[in-house]
Scaffold this motif. Structure first.
Motif, mmCIF file in Angstrom:
data_model
loop_
_atom_site.group_PDB
_atom_site.id
_atom_site.type_symbol
_atom_site.label_atom_id
_atom_site.label_comp_id
_atom_site.label_asym_id
_atom_site.label_seq_id
_atom_site.Cartn_x
_atom_site.Cartn_y
_atom_site.Cartn_z
ATOM 1 N N UNK A 190 0.633 -1.226 -0.099
ATOM 2 C CA UNK A 190 -0.103 -0.114 0.371
ATOM 3 C C UNK A 190 0.842 0.783 0.100
ATOM 4 N N UNK A 191 0.452 1.802 -0.864
ATOM 5 C CA UNK A 191 1.093 3.309 -1.674
ATOM 6 C C UNK A 191 1.706 4.638 0.224
ATOM 7 N N UNK A 192 -0.165 4.544 -0.109
ATOM 8 C CA UNK A 192 -0.179 5.411 1.017
ATOM 9 C C UNK A 192 0.150 4.877 2.959
ATOM 10 N N UNK A 193 0.115 4.379 2.485
ATOM 11 C CA UNK A 193 0.174 3.933 4.180
ATOM 12 C C UNK A 193 2.017 4.533 4.840
ATOM 13 N N UNK A 194 2.510 4.909 4.120
ATOM 14 C CA UNK A 194 3.505 5.377 5.012
ATOM 15 C C UNK A 194 4.160 6.352 4.237
ATOM 16 N N UNK A 195 3.469 7.927 4.746
ATOM 17 C CA UNK A 195 3.735 9.436 4.396
ATOM 18 C C UNK A 195 5.233 9.947 3.918
ATOM 19 N N UNK A 196 6.283 9.362 2.917
ATOM 20 C CA UNK A 196 7.603 9.494 2.760
ATOM 21 C C UNK A 196 7.268 10.901 1.526
ATOM 22 N N UNK A 197 8.662 11.463 1.548
ATOM 23 C CA UNK A 197 9.159 12.558 0.964
ATOM 24 C C UNK A 197 8.953 12.848 -0.524
ATOM 25 N N UNK A 198 8.566 13.690 -1.316
ATOM 26 C CA UNK A 198 8.641 13.678 -2.668
ATOM 27 C C UNK A 198 10.128 14.939 -3.124
ATOM 28 N N UNK A 199 10.824 14.189 -3.338
ATOM 29 C CA UNK A 199 12.789 14.986 -2.938
ATOM 30 C C UNK A 199 12.164 15.932 -4.274
ATOM 31 N N UNK A 200 12.991 17.481 -3.749
ATOM 32 C CA UNK A 200 12.962 17.941 -5.479
ATOM 33 C C UNK A 200 11.484 18.469 -6.048
ATOM 34 N N UNK A 201 10.081 17.774 -5.541
ATOM 35 C CA UNK A 201 9.166 18.796 -6.679
ATOM 36 C C UNK A 201 8.813 19.713 -6.083
ATOM 37 N N UNK A 202 8.513 20.539 -7.123
ATOM 38 C CA UNK A 202 7.888 21.734 -6.909
ATOM 39 C C UNK A 202 9.177 22.451 -7.269
ATOM 40 N N UNK A 203 10.631 21.989 -7.410
ATOM 41 C CA UNK A 203 12.061 22.842 -7.643
ATOM 42 C C UNK A 203 11.874 23.104 -8.819
ATOM 43 N N UNK A 204 13.096 24.598 -9.104
ATOM 44 C CA UNK A 204 12.081 25.430 -10.442
ATOM 45 C C UNK A 204 13.109 24.936 -11.750
ATOM 46 N N UNK A 205 14.447 23.967 -10.902
ATOM 47 C CA UNK A 205 15.916 23.321 -11.907
ATOM 48 C C UNK A 205 15.254 21.672 -11.956
ATOM 49 N N UNK A 206 16.090 21.151 -12.534
ATOM 50 C CA UNK A 206 16.145 20.076 -13.369
ATOM 51 C C UNK A 206 16.987 19.441 -12.142
ATOM 52 N N UNK A 207 17.611 19.076 -11.087
ATOM 53 C CA UNK A 207 18.251 18.148 -10.892
ATOM 54 C C UNK A 207 17.119 17.525 -9.695
#
Length: 351
Positions: A190-207
């Motif tokens: 179940x991918x929703x059971x653990x709340x993990x961060x979404x790295x770099x999402x929303x950042x203006x660059x492509x890193x």
């Protein structure tokens, strides 16, 4: 035109023959998973010795499967870097020996360029195209403008995505290599059971960044009964994989927008490297690409992981352009596709 390609950069001993009609005449890969499994990862000295012991036989088998001899071959290509230097040296010296004995051109291939050009072998993709290169050691977004012509738009500032998969697998006691094992466990989770961060999402660059996500998984593991129950493992793998997918999709979306602006008639969005074999990541990335109106291309699973066919093809592309190397070509442990790009602060030599 037929080229023999040799790949020994990490833990696969591989040889293949490819012709200029984009046909793979033979593709032999000998895995070293069993040799490295007791150590939980690749041991460079063990890998180099295994390449030395098996490469001659792998080359002979490839020639036998293709039904040709070396007299039908027009060039000898080998991974000259980046990679574990002991293994790279074994492949390079073997290829040089064959080239010298037969009077054939030698082609020292960048292993990353082998991955980068695979889509031209499998799908005939035209330049320019956008490439997401995801593997155990690299995570980059590049604009591919031609053979040897790459512009890096984004890179990891710490861990590569494949490295993160391996470390998560180790935390959960799944074994090595981690990528396929995490993907298999995630299928029932179940991918929703653990709340993990979404790295770099929303950042203006492509890193990219995966170190924080890896740390979040470690903390989640520490909060579970030890050893974790199968359900806990499956749910955490699913959550981790979904976070990686969200991060890659967001970074790809930004790079696609830039690519469409700079190359409105550009070819495709290509995903290559060992991590490109992950079906969930393929699905998310294809959705982003198709929504943007850019064709999505990913090599067959067997050509995502390290193989000799991609080296043979990259060598053939270079041979057609007259980009032949001398026998003084030295193996290289590091070899960026875009040497002009600024190194990422946290990624060091991997950038």
């Amino acid at each position: 035109m037929i080229v023999l390609g040799i790949e020994t950069s990490c833990d696969e001993t591989a040889a293949a023959l490819v012709d200029d009609r984009r046909r793979i005449l033979a593709n032999v890969v000998l895995s070293q998973i069993e040799e490295h499994a007791p150590y939980g990862g690749v041991v460079p000295e063990v890998a180099a010795r295994a390449h030395l012991a098996h490469l001659d036989g792998v080359v002979r088998r490839a020639l036998a499967e293709a039904g040709i001899g070396l007299d039908a071959v027009d060039g000898i290509a080998a991974t000259a870097g980046p990679g574990l230097i002991g293994g790279v040296a074994v492949g390079v010296m073997t290829a040089k020996g064959i080239a010298a004995a037969r009077g054939l051109p030698f082609l020292g291939v960048n292993h990353l360029e082998g991955h980068a050009l695979t889509a031209r072998l499998t799908d005939g993709v035209e330049f320019p195209y956008l490439l997401l290169l995801v593997s155990g050691g690299h995570c980059q977004l590049l604009c591919v403008e031609g053979v040897g012509r790459y512009r890096r738009w984004g890179t990891t500032i710490d861990d590569a995505v494949g490295e993160a998969f391996d470390k998560v697998a180790k935390m959960l006691g799944l074994g090595h290599p981690g990528g396929p094992l995490v993907e298999a466990a995630a299928k029932t989770g179940d991918p929703k059971r653990f709340a993990l961060p979404r790295p770099m999402v929303g950042r203006p660059d492509c890193d990219f960044s995966f170190s924080g996500l890896k740390t979040a998984v470690r903390r989640a593991v520490a909060g579970l009964p030890q050893p974790p129950a199968p359900r806990d493992v499956a749910d955490l793998c699913a959550a981790f994989q979904e976070s990686v997918a969200a991060s890659l999709a967001d970074r790809a979306k930004r790079a696609i927008a830039r690519f469409r602006a700079e190359h409105p008639a550009g070819g495709a969005f290509v995903v290559a490297g060992g991590v490109a074999a992950n079906q969930r990541l393929r699905t998310r990335l294809s959705e982003v690409s198709e929504k943007a109106g850019l064709p999505f291309v990913a090599p067959p699973l067997a050509l995502c992981t390290d193989n000799g066919a991609m080296i043979a093809w990259a060598g053939l592309e270079r041979l057609r352009l007259g980009l032949v190397d001398g026998l003084d070509c030295a193996p290289r442990p590091r070899w960026p596709l875009d040497p002009t790009a600024t190194a990422a602060i946290g990624a060091g030599v991997k950038a």
